[in-house]
Structures are given as structure tokens and as C-alpha cells.
Design a protein around this motif. Structure first.
Motif, PDB file in Angstrom:
ATOM      1  N   THR A   1      17.967  15.571   6.622  1.00 15.10           N
ATOM      2  CA  THR A   1      16.675  15.393   5.816  1.00 15.10           C
ATOM      3  C   THR A   1      16.408  13.840   5.532  1.00 15.10           C
ATOM      4  O   THR A   1      17.551  13.132   5.718  1.00 15.10           O
ATOM      5  N   HIS A   2      15.344  13.735   4.842  1.00 12.09           N
ATOM      6  CA  HIS A   2      15.413  12.085   4.359  1.00 12.09           C
ATOM      7  C   HIS A   2      16.501  11.771   3.370  1.00 12.09           C
ATOM      8  O   HIS A   2      17.131  10.799   3.532  1.00 12.09           O
ATOM      9  N   ARG A   3      16.531  12.868   2.459  1.00 12.52           N
ATOM     10  CA  ARG A   3      17.840  12.511   1.376  1.00 12.52           C
ATOM     11  C   ARG A   3      19.036  12.383   2.108  1.00 12.52           C
ATOM     12  O   ARG A   3      19.870  11.497   1.543  1.00 12.52           O
ATOM     13  N   GLN A   4      19.573  13.418   3.121  1.00  5.61           N
ATOM     14  CA  GLN A   4      20.923  13.171   3.761  1.00  5.61           C
ATOM     15  C   GLN A   4      20.938  11.748   4.614  1.00  5.61           C
ATOM     16  O   GLN A   4      22.080  11.296   4.435  1.00  5.61           O
TER      17      GLN A   4
END
Length: 152
Positions: A88-91
Motif C-alpha cells: 500500500t502507499h503507507r507500507q
């Protein structure tokens, strides 16, 4: 290097981005968040959106190899899905920023916050060339990064 392609539909946009993938900066999200800087990474405009491209092929390859190896080494520490899964973007942001923080700490006096990311990565490969598993050396620094709350 600024190119503009206005009015692309989402499918066309993703197709163009996919063609540019080999040139996209591996640390784009981290650089955008201020976790480092690199003079080889420039923005390109594509359908009124910005993407980061690397202007230096050799540095791009080193950064890509570095980030890929850190991801494999840091799956448990940063609570990431296996490398076969998309982040994901956050990961991705957590991996990229964590890798840069760990790299600077591992390099200690050999690099500073002002040292470009590509040059830090090159230093890592030079100084760890004889180690059998050099990326494992970054784990203690990633643990510290992974344990602290981060508001990305």
C-alpha cells in the motif's frame, strides 16, 4: 525534464506510467515526504500529475537493488506483506523512509542527511561488499524505526 500529457483517462495514464516504470525513482515517496533528497530524481508532469524519474541509470539500478533487498530483509520488522505482494502507499512509504533512516544510521559518519540518497546507497554497497549478508546489518536500525509510531 517536464512532459505534459493532459486529458488522459486513468487506463491510459497507468499504461504510460507502466512504460516509464524502469525510470521511476525507487525512493520517490520517501523523497516527497522529506526523508532524503537526491539530485538525480526529477519530477515529470504526466496528465497534470507529477511522477519522479531517475536521471542516472547506474544510481537507479543500485537504489532499486538496495530497496528490493531491504524489503526482503525487513518483512517482519516493518510488518510488511511478502515481497510477492503489492505494498500500500503507507507500507511503501514506511519501507522507503525506514530504509533511508537505517542506511544513514548504519553509515554513521560516512554520510549525512545532506548526502544524496543515491550516493548513500553506493556507499553502502562499497562498504559492505565483503559481508555475506550485508542487509541484515540494517535490521537493528529498522527495528528502531519500526517500533516508533509514525504519522505518514
Amino acid at each position: 525534464m517536464h512532459k505534459t500529457m493532459s486529458h488522459l483517462d486513468e487506463h491510459s495514464f497507468r499504461a504510460v506510467v507502466q512504460r516509464l516504470q524502469p525510470r521511476q525513482c525507487p525512493f520517490a515517496q520517501a523523497l516527497d515526504e522529506g526523508c532524503g533528497h537526491c539530485p538525480y530524481s526529477d519530477y515529470a508532469l504526466l496528465a497534470e500529475r507529477q511522477i519522479r524519474l531517475c536521471r542516472h541509470e547506474a544510481h537507479h539500478e543500485l537504489c532499486f537493488r538496495f530497496l528490493k533487498a531491504v524489503r526482503v530483509s525487513a518483512v517482519l520488522v516493518l510488518k510488511l506483506p511478502p515481497p510477492s505482494k503489492k505494498l500500500t502507499h503507507r507500507q511503501a512509504l514506511r519501507l522507503q523512509c525506514g530504509a533511508l533512516v537505517a542506511l544513514r544510521q548504519w553509515l554513521e559518519s560516512k554520510a549525512s542527511v545532506d548526502t544524496p540518497v543515491a550516493e548513500q546507497v553506493a556507499l553502502f554497497f562499497r562498504h559492505s561488499a565483503e559481508r555475506p549478508h550485508p542487509f541484515l546489518d540494517l535490521i537493528p536500525y529498522l527495528v528502531t524505526f519500526g517500533e516508533r509510531p509514525i504519522s505518514l
